[in-house]
Design an enzyme around this catalytic site. Sequence first.
Site, mmCIF file in Angstrom:
data_model
loop_
_atom_site.group_PDB
_atom_site.id
_atom_site.type_symbol
_atom_site.label_atom_id
_atom_site.label_comp_id
_atom_site.label_asym_id
_atom_site.label_seq_id
_atom_site.Cartn_x
_atom_site.Cartn_y
_atom_site.Cartn_z
ATOM 1 N N ASP A 20 -9.259 -5.423 -4.597
ATOM 2 C CA ASP A 20 -8.296 -4.572 -3.895
ATOM 3 C C ASP A 20 -8.673 -3.097 -4.015
ATOM 4 O O ASP A 20 -9.221 -2.658 -5.027
ATOM 5 C CB ASP A 20 -6.922 -4.797 -4.528
ATOM 6 C CG ASP A 20 -5.749 -4.423 -3.650
ATOM 7 O OD1 ASP A 20 -5.876 -3.484 -2.856
ATOM 8 O OD2 ASP A 20 -4.707 -5.083 -3.780
ATOM 9 N N SER A 65 0.838 -1.189 0.000
ATOM 10 C CA SER A 65 0.000 0.000 0.000
ATOM 11 C C SER A 65 0.888 1.260 0.000
ATOM 12 O O SER A 65 1.687 1.441 -0.915
ATOM 13 C CB SER A 65 -0.958 -0.057 1.205
ATOM 14 O OG SER A 65 -2.033 0.830 1.066
ATOM 15 N N HIS A 125 -7.108 -6.364 -0.269
ATOM 16 C CA HIS A 125 -5.880 -5.574 -0.172
ATOM 17 C C HIS A 125 -4.776 -6.257 0.636
ATOM 18 O O HIS A 125 -3.643 -5.816 0.597
ATOM 19 C CB HIS A 125 -6.245 -4.234 0.492
ATOM 20 C CG HIS A 125 -5.223 -3.158 0.355
ATOM 21 N ND1 HIS A 125 -4.590 -2.850 -0.830
ATOM 22 C CD2 HIS A 125 -4.723 -2.275 1.286
ATOM 23 C CE1 HIS A 125 -3.765 -1.837 -0.640
ATOM 24 N NE2 HIS A 125 -3.827 -1.479 0.627
#
Length: 302
Positions: free
Chosen positions: A254, A114, A280
């Site tokens: 995601d 991320s 995710h």
Amino acid sequence: MAEVTGKVDFKVGDDTYQTWYKILGDLTSGAHPLIVLHGGPGVSHEYMTPLAEIHNKCNIPVVFYDQIGIGKSFFEGVADKPKEFWTVDLFVDELENLVAHLGIQNGFALLGHSWGGMLGAHYASHRHPVGLKHLVITGGAPSMALWEQSTRQLLKALPANMRETIERHEKEGTTNSPEYQQGMEIFYEKHVCKTPWPKVMEMSFAAMMRHPTVYHTMIGPSEFTITGTLKSWSCLDQIHTITAPTLLTNGVMDEAQDVCVSPFFQRIPHVKWAQFSQRHMPFLEEENQARYLQVVADFLNS
């Protein structure tokens, strides 16, 4: 497995902070270690600890650390820092400082999730570290504009009443309301991680809730309303200069939809892309964890 924890001084201007780290394995073994970059910014490292399995699969050291301002690298006065303090370069400098302190600058790999993937991409494309042997970007994006585009597409796909509730509370600044939190829980369930959350996930998000300064200053109220210092961040015009072999991963559901990942795939010279079936956090979800860890291990061993 051998485990060592420590702190390294990190000097910013006239002030000195400390970065906490944990090493699994032996840095003197000759194997290139993997440094894990957590997300957020401002979400502590615990949720990434399933990646300790890479130590066993690849027989390489794995390094976890908490970025400045969160978790075990929290410091008194975080909330008093001006927003100009919280820059991408601050975190790149911290990473460089850690690499130098550990003496691994001649050979290491990075795995960023991320925000951590964005940090890794920025570091690789702007600092060009000669010792970077492999780069893994999981659920990242090369610009915050693309991230916001991706998450807002997912927001629009929610039922209209739920979407309107989320947008109204963000506009009115009432994101602490139970109604808003309930809407966000549904979004997280669909696109971040299924519930019940693993304990390590709860630990990381509890750390962010205790000390939300970094996230709120750099991101804003949520994943799809970016008002913080990262709003204009982009490394799109630099990612073609990344020379390290790079692995991209994301999930079908995601937050980092293909609109985020495809520019990396199109512009990085030596790149692979693996997509998983869920959300995710592929390293946390049972359906994907084993495959994700194997894909990463195979890439690092290549």
